[in-house]
Enzyme design. Sequence first.
Site: not given
Length: 314
Positions: A231, A278
């Site tokens: 993340r 992402h």
Amino acid sequence: MTTLELAPDETLHVLVPSRRLAEAVEELSPRVRAHRVVPAEGPPRGEPAQAQVWVAGGGSAPPPEGFLDALPRLRLVQLTSAGAEGFAGRMPDGVVLCNARGAHTPATAEWVVAATLAAQRGLPSFVREHDAGRWSFATHRSLVGARVLVVGAGDIAATVGRMLAGFDVRLTYVARRPREGVRTVAELPELLPEADVVVLLVPLTAETTGMVDAGFLAAMPDGALLVNAARGPVVDTGALLDELTSGRLRAAVDVTDPEPLPEAHPLWRAPNLLLTPHVGGEVPATRERATAAVTEQIGRILAGQPLTNVVDAY
């Protein structure tokens, strides 16, 4: 063991994010009734508000304010992602949180290997030269025989290890708790200086937020590659920018802080960086695996079996 018990003739109402998923869960049994909801449009009303199960999307963003409060019979929030940081610790009393552990594993591990190999062999720079119409011969690094340090030791990390086996890398795993074949994060200061590639595969928690700070990066050797498939907030963006701009380190990242990355953010212009938006888990098979994880969970509820992949239990 955590179960969600139903009366023998009780209908199981399930909130789902898509028509495809609605069809998949309703095929399991006549007792299942699926209701498609868009949380951003507000909480459900009428029959959907009686749902015992909410199949949410990714777990990085928290549920909309008031959404859970509008579901008095809710017993389970089932994510379609492995990440659950936006939902963990936010469940009302009596509501279980489960993720879709494993659904994104093959694709994310594949991204790690692809991005690492591309960065090591300088493919991003060759693509830029291609676009400019320049034949620019250059020598870059190799993945073969590289010293790879994987921070995280879950199923994605294990899959990355299997995929990298053909490159004869020297692989070291690090996790919070040491076990056979896994070192502890306390050993990072001595492990980082020996790593050619550092791969981040940790969940976002209070402990991992900002763990890759200026000190962590300074401990990596000159020319090393940082690969972030975890993340964005795991890495201190300012510290990473400093190292990239100086030319001392390189990076391949699929996640950023902030995310999405604003158009004017300096990361877009940072040298020595391979950046993707992402998409590590974004392959068609991932959706199929996530659907399978959801239908398996619903099947377990109907059969009175314990839930799988429990993140938070009341």
